[in-house]
Write a protein that holds these residues in place. Structure first.
Motif, PDB file in Angstrom:
ATOM      1  N   ARG A 143       0.829  -1.211   0.000  1.00  0.00           N
ATOM      2  CA  ARG A 143       0.000   0.000   0.000  1.00  0.00           C
ATOM      3  C   ARG A 143       0.862   1.258   0.000  1.00  0.00           C
ATOM      4  N   SER A 144       0.312   2.287  -0.565  1.00  0.00           N
ATOM      5  CA  SER A 144       0.984   3.587  -0.588  1.00  0.00           C
ATOM      6  C   SER A 144       0.396   4.476   0.495  1.00  0.00           C
ATOM      7  N   GLY A 145       1.239   5.295   1.110  1.00  0.00           N
ATOM      8  CA  GLY A 145       0.760   6.248   2.104  1.00  0.00           C
ATOM      9  C   GLY A 145       0.354   7.572   1.478  1.00  0.00           C
ATOM     10  N   ASP A 146       0.387   7.623   0.175  1.00  0.00           N
ATOM     11  CA  ASP A 146       0.106   8.853  -0.561  1.00  0.00           C
ATOM     12  C   ASP A 146      -1.299   8.794  -1.144  1.00  0.00           C
ATOM     13  N   LEU A 147      -2.157   9.750  -0.753  1.00  0.00           N
ATOM     14  CA  LEU A 147      -3.534   9.779  -1.247  1.00  0.00           C
ATOM     15  C   LEU A 147      -3.600   9.949  -2.757  1.00  0.00           C
ATOM     16  N   THR A 148      -2.549  10.483  -3.349  1.00  0.00           N
ATOM     17  CA  THR A 148      -2.552  10.690  -4.796  1.00  0.00           C
ATOM     18  C   THR A 148      -2.090   9.445  -5.548  1.00  0.00           C
ATOM     19  N   ASP A 149      -1.738   8.401  -4.819  1.00  0.00           N
ATOM     20  CA  ASP A 149      -1.203   7.196  -5.462  1.00  0.00           C
ATOM     21  C   ASP A 149      -1.792   5.943  -4.827  1.00  0.00           C
ATOM     22  N   LEU A 150      -3.124   5.872  -4.773  1.00  0.00           N
ATOM     23  CA  LEU A 150      -3.794   4.744  -4.152  1.00  0.00           C
ATOM     24  C   LEU A 150      -4.470   3.875  -5.203  1.00  0.00           C
ATOM     25  N   ALA A 151      -4.221   2.584  -5.125  1.00  0.00           N
ATOM     26  CA  ALA A 151      -4.890   1.638  -6.024  1.00  0.00           C
ATOM     27  C   ALA A 151      -5.020   0.295  -5.323  1.00  0.00           C
ATOM     28  N   PRO A 152      -5.642   0.254  -4.124  1.00  0.00           N
ATOM     29  CA  PRO A 152      -5.703  -1.003  -3.375  1.00  0.00           C
ATOM     30  C   PRO A 152      -6.455  -2.107  -4.103  1.00  0.00           C
ATOM     31  N   ALA A 153      -7.497  -1.741  -4.858  1.00  0.00           N
ATOM     32  CA  ALA A 153      -8.260  -2.765  -5.578  1.00  0.00           C
ATOM     33  C   ALA A 153      -7.397  -3.436  -6.637  1.00  0.00           C
ATOM     34  N   ARG A 154      -6.672  -2.644  -7.402  1.00  0.00           N
ATOM     35  CA  ARG A 154      -5.800  -3.197  -8.438  1.00  0.00           C
ATOM     36  C   ARG A 154      -4.699  -4.058  -7.826  1.00  0.00           C
ATOM     37  N   THR A 155      -4.135  -3.583  -6.713  1.00  0.00           N
ATOM     38  CA  THR A 155      -3.064  -4.342  -6.052  1.00  0.00           C
ATOM     39  C   THR A 155      -3.603  -5.647  -5.481  1.00  0.00           C
ATOM     40  N   PHE A 156      -4.788  -5.590  -4.883  1.00  0.00           N
ATOM     41  CA  PHE A 156      -5.418  -6.798  -4.331  1.00  0.00           C
ATOM     42  C   PHE A 156      -5.634  -7.832  -5.431  1.00  0.00           C
ATOM     43  N   LEU A 157      -6.220  -7.404  -6.532  1.00  0.00           N
ATOM     44  CA  LEU A 157      -6.523  -8.337  -7.619  1.00  0.00           C
ATOM     45  C   LEU A 157      -5.245  -8.901  -8.232  1.00  0.00           C
ATOM     46  N   ARG A 158      -4.205  -8.086  -8.286  1.00  0.00           N
ATOM     47  CA  ARG A 158      -2.920  -8.581  -8.795  1.00  0.00           C
ATOM     48  C   ARG A 158      -2.361  -9.652  -7.856  1.00  0.00           C
ATOM     49  N   GLY A 159      -2.411  -9.384  -6.550  1.00  0.00           N
ATOM     50  CA  GLY A 159      -1.952 -10.362  -5.582  1.00  0.00           C
ATOM     51  C   GLY A 159      -2.756 -11.649  -5.641  1.00  0.00           C
ATOM     52  N   TYR A 160      -4.058 -11.511  -5.831  1.00  0.00           N
ATOM     53  CA  TYR A 160      -4.929 -12.694  -5.930  1.00  0.00           C
ATOM     54  C   TYR A 160      -4.523 -13.541  -7.129  1.00  0.00           C
ATOM     55  N   ARG A 161      -4.326 -12.889  -8.253  1.00  0.00           N
ATOM     56  CA  ARG A 161      -3.968 -13.591  -9.486  1.00  0.00           C
ATOM     57  C   ARG A 161      -2.595 -14.259  -9.377  1.00  0.00           C
ATOM     58  N   LEU A 162      -1.652 -13.562  -8.766  1.00  0.00           N
ATOM     59  CA  LEU A 162      -0.289 -14.078  -8.684  1.00  0.00           C
ATOM     60  C   LEU A 162      -0.140 -15.219  -7.681  1.00  0.00           C
ATOM     61  N   ASN A 163      -0.876 -15.150  -6.567  1.00  0.00           N
ATOM     62  CA  ASN A 163      -0.592 -16.034  -5.438  1.00  0.00           C
ATOM     63  C   ASN A 163      -1.606 -17.138  -5.184  1.00  0.00           C
ATOM     64  N   ALA A 164      -2.770 -17.089  -5.832  1.00  0.00           N
ATOM     65  CA  ALA A 164      -3.839 -18.036  -5.503  1.00  0.00           C
ATOM     66  C   ALA A 164      -3.384 -19.495  -5.613  1.00  0.00           C
ATOM     67  N   THR A 165      -2.735 -19.840  -6.699  1.00  0.00           N
ATOM     68  CA  THR A 165      -2.319 -21.233  -6.904  1.00  0.00           C
ATOM     69  C   THR A 165      -1.304 -21.678  -5.858  1.00  0.00           C
ATOM     70  N   ALA A 166      -0.298 -20.831  -5.621  1.00  0.00           N
ATOM     71  CA  ALA A 166       0.739 -21.184  -4.638  1.00  0.00           C
ATOM     72  C   ALA A 166       0.153 -21.325  -3.241  1.00  0.00           C
ATOM     73  N   VAL A 167      -0.767 -20.448  -2.882  1.00  0.00           N
ATOM     74  CA  VAL A 167      -1.374 -20.491  -1.555  1.00  0.00           C
ATOM     75  C   VAL A 167      -2.234 -21.742  -1.390  1.00  0.00           C
ATOM     76  N   LEU A 168      -3.021 -22.078  -2.414  1.00  0.00           N
ATOM     77  CA  LEU A 168      -3.915 -23.230  -2.315  1.00  0.00           C
ATOM     78  C   LEU A 168      -3.161 -24.543  -2.174  1.00  0.00           C
ATOM     79  N   LYS A 169      -1.942 -24.615  -2.694  1.00  0.00           N
ATOM     80  CA  LYS A 169      -1.147 -25.842  -2.579  1.00  0.00           C
ATOM     81  C   LYS A 169      -0.874 -26.204  -1.124  1.00  0.00           C
ATOM     82  N   LEU A 170      -0.821 -25.204  -0.253  1.00  0.00           N
ATOM     83  CA  LEU A 170      -0.592 -25.456   1.169  1.00  0.00           C
ATOM     84  C   LEU A 170      -1.870 -25.269   1.984  1.00  0.00           C
TER      85      LEU A 170
END
Length: 215
Positions: free
Chosen positions: A71-98
């Motif tokens: 997350r960014s501490g800058d109100l002018t540079d916030l994109a939590p939804a995009r970051t969340f969805l990116r993390g979901y896409r990148l990590n879902a398979t690896a996380v589910l394996k465990l």
């Protein structure tokens, strides 16, 4: 005079915004399991169904950890939804394996507890497995390791960082208390707060991984 998006008030607002957006996304991505879980009777015979319902929670919590870490501490540079969805896409398979084997193991232990006998040892193993999974969730969400290496690191840090282990144990007890006193729905509503607390508690673990294992 502070630059817009850089002062303490702006950083606080950015944190609140990130928590709210991430919390909503955790609920949305975990809804397929949360809704039926809330409807299930609290009976030991339903533990296998509880484990199935909890499957979507793994990738959802992982994405929350990913989004909160970046997350960014800058109100002018916030994109939590995009970051969340990116993390979901990148990590879902690896996380589910465990995550899935962990849920199966906990369901088996829960059924053994309900059957009676060896209560304390079985409960201790269940708690140890939950602490291991918390470490594994943090590692798989923030770093790229093979599943077996993530599993080994998660076990290693149970002993290597005892303060983290105790802190995570306290969070696990608190989460259990929320479910017992209220419901799984309430825990889902505040899941992002637990994710933020887990991320902060695991700071020594993250620091050592980044110093020793990440190039």
């Amino acid at each position: 005079m502070s630059v817009i998006g850089a002062g303490p008030l702006a950083r606080t607002a950015a944190l609140v915004h990130t928590l709210l957006v991430t919390g909503v996304l955790v609920l949305l991505t975990g809804a397929a399991g949360i809704v039926p879980l809330v409807l299930l009777d609290r009976d030991a015979s339903n533990l296998p169904l509880v484990a199935v319902c909890a499957i979507p929670a793994g990738p959802a919590l992982s994405a929350a950890l990913y989004a909160l870490r970046r997350r960014s501490g800058d109100l002018t540079d916030l994109a939590p939804a995009r970051t969340f969805l990116r993390g979901y896409r990148l990590n879902a398979t690896a996380v589910l394996k465990l995550w899935v084997p962990f849920l199966v193991w906990e369901a088996v232990l829960g059924l053994n507890l309900a059957a009676g006998g060896w209560t304390i040892p079985v409960a201790a193993v269940a708690l140890l497995a939950a602490l291991w999974q918390a470490n594994a969730l943090v590692i798989a969400s923030l770093y790229t390791f093979r599943a077996r290496d993530t599993a080994r690191l998660a076990a290693y840090f149970l002993v290597r960082t005892p303060k983290v282990t105790l802190g995570v144990a306290a969070l696990a007890v608190l989460a259990g208390a929320v479910v017992v006193l209220w419901s799984e729905a309430v825990l889902a509503l505040v899941a992002v707060v637990f994710a933020a607390a887990l991320l902060r508690t695991a700071r020594p673990l993250r620091d050592e991984i980044e110093e020793r294992f990440v190039r």
